[in-house]
Design a protein around this motif. Sequence first.
Motif: not given
Lengths: 136, 136, 136, 136
Positions: A77, B39, B62, B66, C77, D39, D42, D59, D61-62, D66
């Motif tokens: 990112r 988050t 984010a 992490d 989220r 990631t 997003a 969201r 995507d995240a 995970d």
Amino acid sequence: MSTVVKEMLAARPAAPGGVDRDRLARCIEECVTCAQACTACADACLSEEMVADLTTCIRTDADCADLCTATAAILSRRTGHATEVTRAVLTACAAACRSCADECASHADRHEHCRICAEACRRCAQACEDLLSSLT
Amino acid sequence: MSTVVKEMLAARPAAPGGVDRDRLARCIEECVTCAQACTACADACLSEEMVADLTTCIRTDADCADLCTATAAILSRRTGHATEVTRAVLTACAAACRSCADECASHADRHEHCRICAEACRRCAQACEDLLSSLT
Amino acid sequence: MSTVVKEMLAARPAAPGGVDRDRLARCIEECVTCAQACTACADACLSEEMVADLTTCIRTDADCADLCTATAAILSRRTGHATEVTRAVLTACAAACRSCADECASHADRHEHCRICAEACRRCAQACEDLLSSLT
Amino acid sequence: MSTVVKEMLAARPAAPGGVDRDRLARCIEECVTCAQACTACADACLSEEMVADLTTCIRTDADCADLCTATAAILSRRTGHATEVTRAVLTACAAACRSCADECASHADRHEHCRICAEACRRCAQACEDLLSSLT
């Protein structure tokens, strides 16, 4: 996987500034490869009869996997990000990879999984350092 | 959660050397609290009407989540570990927390979730620095 | 940490639909507590003389930690999310927690860290199931 | 990365029982590829001018990233593991991948990164289902 990493970098509406795209792609790929190899190596160590001699390796593998996973996500990112955080995480990831490479290499002659993992760690440490040295 | 972190530290057969147990427990706890807050803050930002002005905050959240997650895990298995990796990950985590605290603080007056998140980030950065300064 | 989880839930501009906020907060907190306990338990097992007898426990701990971390993030989220994914991840997390609780409980009389970890796993499994049963 | 995943599987002292090694290797690889693509997607969404229309995608995507990361790690240590947890996490991962594939596909014509990500998600969902159907 290399194709997807590069395609995603090429498809971003905003190109990340101050970063060499090829080195970024390679570093992301080495991080995810190394994270997986470390998790698999820790598991293989747990199956060895001499597991009691491999506890440092298992811990070093786990630390390295955690840092490589975080680094891959942060790099993925990286669009105009605070360079200080990028530098710090690359420095930490390279340190974890070097530490794990040294540990795995010390018994690579007896465990093929440690030999393969040590190589993945060395490549990842190098990729982190190459990216670090190119950041402006 | 504090109780469990401390109970687990007390129950370890081998005490981690060269580390202050109270600072270690506090740092682990601040890392997991900060990761969750970041988050949740990123998700709350996505629900704001002015989401287009909050994209830097979402990314910083984010990244910080992490790194805090990785740091909490690495610290949780710190039994006689390579201090260089511990130092490097704490340095990176503190950098990510400070960066996220600054970003969130810059619009904390308009978004309560950013105000809470900025405080969690500042506490975590401080806990990382306190632990770092005590490592021998 | 409980305070921050609840404050962040209260500060969200869009309240998550179809979910009981208290159960959601508790589940997030149990997930992060359990993830940390499992990582610490795996590390403590590696320091035991009888580590060769604890390899299943170490793997179960690691799997449980990974799932609890992912579940905590996904729940954090959860603003109007696809309920199917929420249900599936809660089901998987509860399964991992029950599996780890059973494994740790089987030698909890000899290892205090396994006793504490088994309890954290049971509470987390219950919190996942309570949240699951309340989803509409 | 494919080579390393397969080499590590081949180098394990104990072969995982009840699992097709090729499907396992492919599933691990699709999970890490998908996690990285999600990631990156997003992040790319956050750079789009129409970011306010892409919050569900970010969201999804995240969440998918995970779950794919956790699934890759759990599969990488699958040596004689509780099959119930493996099944549950594969089911959850497939659900997250399908959900993310559908969301990304719905605006793949306007965003190349969503098109690439949707394909990575579909491949990963399929790999999870193929592995699931082969578990005995």
